[in-house]
Design an enzyme around this catalytic site. Structure first.
Site: not given
Ligand SMILES: [Fe+2]
Ligand SMILES: [Fe+2]
Ligand SMILES: [Fe+2]
Ligand SMILES: [Fe+2]
Ligand SMILES: [Fe+2]
Ligand SMILES: [Fe+2]
Ligand SMILES: [Fe+2]
Ligand SMILES: [Fe+2]
Lengths: 259, 259, 259, 259
Positions: D68, D150
């Site tokens: 994001h 991530h």
């Molecule tokens: Fe997240």
């Molecule tokens: Fe994420």
């Protein structure tokens, strides 16, 4: 230079058509070189060494592949023995085989490149970075350069056409097994089509028996694919490239149905 | 019954072409009804009520949609007010709007259905189950039935063609924005094409500015899409359906480029 | 009612642990019934009839499955012979096997349901619609209901927990092969954990040899998976359900490492 | 060196918890440096400059991001002004921001790296190639190296743990927002956990209102996400790294619920 492009050859049916029709097609168009995508040639997925040899014997000059390249496991053992059998260039190193070849015909060098799209397909190295790197290596060596861009998403394929425009002679798509109606010569002289289509059964789903595919899509369960039977088709492209400029001067698509 | 199908109309450019060209196209082909896919008509994604009204005023009889149906949020408020604006039928209930309509022209009823593919797209209800259920409801009410199957994967679209063959008059694909070269009449009389293509900028990537798309694909980062400019195109299909049998008797695809 | 849940059993290593450890675990926790996910039990993918029988002989009462349910092709032939071997309920009809069973122990009926997530997995029927339909059928028949929700995305699994809260006794996730640290009793009395983890090699990647997986991820080419060796682990959940209310009164996760 | 890791901070709720609790947590564990993943900190997606500044003022030393990262568009303008705000290193060049930083505390240098997984996520550059390249640059400069990986797929995250084992001090996963129960010290001395979880609402779905997510999953239509309210949680990791060897000597996960 007159070039014949043959779309994804599927299974024994596809191999038989090549054996029967290729000589005629080549003489009809007075073709100098023939490039065929053979990722589905052996049993629908992958390519055996035996079938690769048959294609070369039957008049194919260069074989390109796609996402099914590794499906017949033996290919990792034999691919490096064949100069004119190439696989998507954007697999990470080290990888058996190579992503482009320089073929010589009548004293003229023709670079042929195979790259895979990555949208909806395997996460390979960026196709755009890949074409840049290959062109850096070969642009000074050959005026005529052909790219088989094996991809699913129309956006990625069209983007590759524009991205390569003026730097290669022809970008043609493979993989969807359905020929598109958008062949053209781009502004900087590169021939382009989103997909050339397939070679094999006419009345199947991408070459596979249609009832099996419908059963698979409805049941969401695995099925055993079988190549369709009946009428056959050969899908392809016929292009003329100017040997001095490397520009595409004519591009014509064909779908030949053989009863 | 002569039917004109218009492929995904993209942005203001696409809307302008419809305004300028539709009347001519309709009279050229002596068309009885016109169906246009408008999922990208407003700013490239979605459809505002204002634009929907304009399409109807400019001669479109039925609007179909696709995966971008909800992109202009106001559609959930107005879609139920328009009998001839349909969205993919395979959204789960309850859902605003409806997945098919029965349109009447010259005393003849024409069923028009919109279904979305689910391969590489949103996980909606099975398209095959969906067409079965709708046909159960409407087959006795109208001889002529048209299906806009909005899908990405060629396999799913061809499978839908065969699956519906003999039960509907026409299955045409939308969504890829590239017209395919495979229009035909299937064995049981259903007209078929994998994709009708798009209506809007000619020199873009699916209608979007090509440099922006290339930048997006190379950078892997979000970009602000802008509709391409320059030459325009209108892609579509012209079909003739026998009103007594519901069979397709002629199918012709066109790509009209407008400088 | 004391229930033991065993996370995805992987390969021969996982089968051996079950054979060696299950009796001890069951007596340690004074377990009334044992449910094990066995989708990876035979060679890492799928389940043979021979292995299914061994699990039942070794003390497993109910076997649940997941996305690998059809990987050993013979299962379509034998699955209907076993009352207590269930597969994801959200495959479209008709489909071999069944998605839930009602098991009876000490005069108490326990409903056990298996549903697959559809985010990042096969496009099956909506899991939420599916649980609603099954509960409509069985809620009046059994107070205690257990759901093995086999999913990838944490969002979908947590959503299913809340959606089922108060309607089933326990929702536990399987498929990621990594146990989560979020076991709890939801507000309406349903026990919940996002994933119970796996049973098999400790020092692999989801049970598979780690060097092979790293090789696969780096090369982007297919590899032949081999089950890892060395230290073993058994991952699971121990829960207590009130037989009168069907509410979860205790939930405890464990990871037992066996040198 | 004592390090505090904070899992994905979600929305205003998550920012408030950091403001209220971080000072206590840091003094409780006598923490030397604090690293927080803030990809969801502003309205649930992305990070504004104002919020980034607040995190630094409230005691966060290094901010990592994830898929994001670009959701708040202004970040491309300010990210290069902040030495200790890093984004996934495996975006193709050129890209705003950087993928690692070397932070100095008490005369000791700590390398902090952020890499994104590519399975089920954006097709970025290979994470394994990326970590190799970064370690080549920084291994001689700092003994202590921390990696925020991530990713979605447990297989890819565990593979990265083993791949980096002995070469970095700690690999911790982020993105799934659910803490896993598998923290350990790998054979060559690297601390590892598949996911540290999230910081924000306790009774939501990954921080988002649960009814909205259920509505989204059932309807398959877009929804407007809203951050959940009620009880809060802070998920994280506390690790001790030997400053001479760079090995992880202690790793402890925590989920603190705040009524
Ligand atoms: Fe997240
Ligand atoms: Fe994420
Ligand atoms: Fe193919
Ligand atoms: Fe392919
Ligand atoms: Fe479209
Ligand atoms: Fe679309
Ligand atoms: Fe599994
Ligand atoms: Fe699974």
């Amino acid at each position: 230079m007159k070039i014949l492009i043959i779309g994804d050859v599927v299974g024994r049916a596809g191999r038989n058509i090549i054996q029967q029709e290729l000589t005629n097609l080549k003489s009809k168009y007075q073709v100098d070189i023939t490039i065929a995508n053979c990722e589905n040639a052996s049993g629908g997925n992958g390519l055996t060494e035996k079938n690769a040899k048959e294609f070369f014997e039957n008049g194919v000059d260069i074989i390109t592949m796609g996402n099914h390249v590794w499906d017949k496991k033996d290919i990792v053992n034999y691919i490096d023995d064949y100069t004119n059998l190439i696989r998507p260039a954007n697999y990470p190193d080290p990888c058996p085989g190579k992503g482009y070849t320089i073929f010589e015909k009548n004293g003229i060098k023709i670079g042929v490149i195979n790259i895979s799209g990555i949208v909806y397909l395997n996460n390979l190295i960026c196709p755009f970075t890949t074409i840049d790197a290959i062109l850096e290596e070969i642009s000074s060596k050959c005026k005529i350069i052909i790219l088989d861009f094996h991809g699913e998403a129309t956006s990625e394929k069209i983007a590759m056409g524009y991205y390569s425009d003026g730097r290669v002679s022809l970008v043609y798509g493979t993989h969807t097994h359905v020929q598109t109606a958008d062949k053209r010569i781009l502004p900087q002289g590169t021939g382009y089509i989103t997909d050339v289509g397939m070679t094999g059964p006419f009345d199947g789903v991408l070459g596979v028996d249609k009832d099996i595919i419908i059963q698979h899509l409805k049941s969401r369960r695995p099925v055993k694919f079988e190549i369709a039977t009946g009428i056959m088709q050969i899908n392809g492209l016929y292009v003329e490239i100017n040997e001095k400029t490397g520009k595409c001067e004519a591009i014509d698509n064909f779908i030949k149905v053989i009863e």
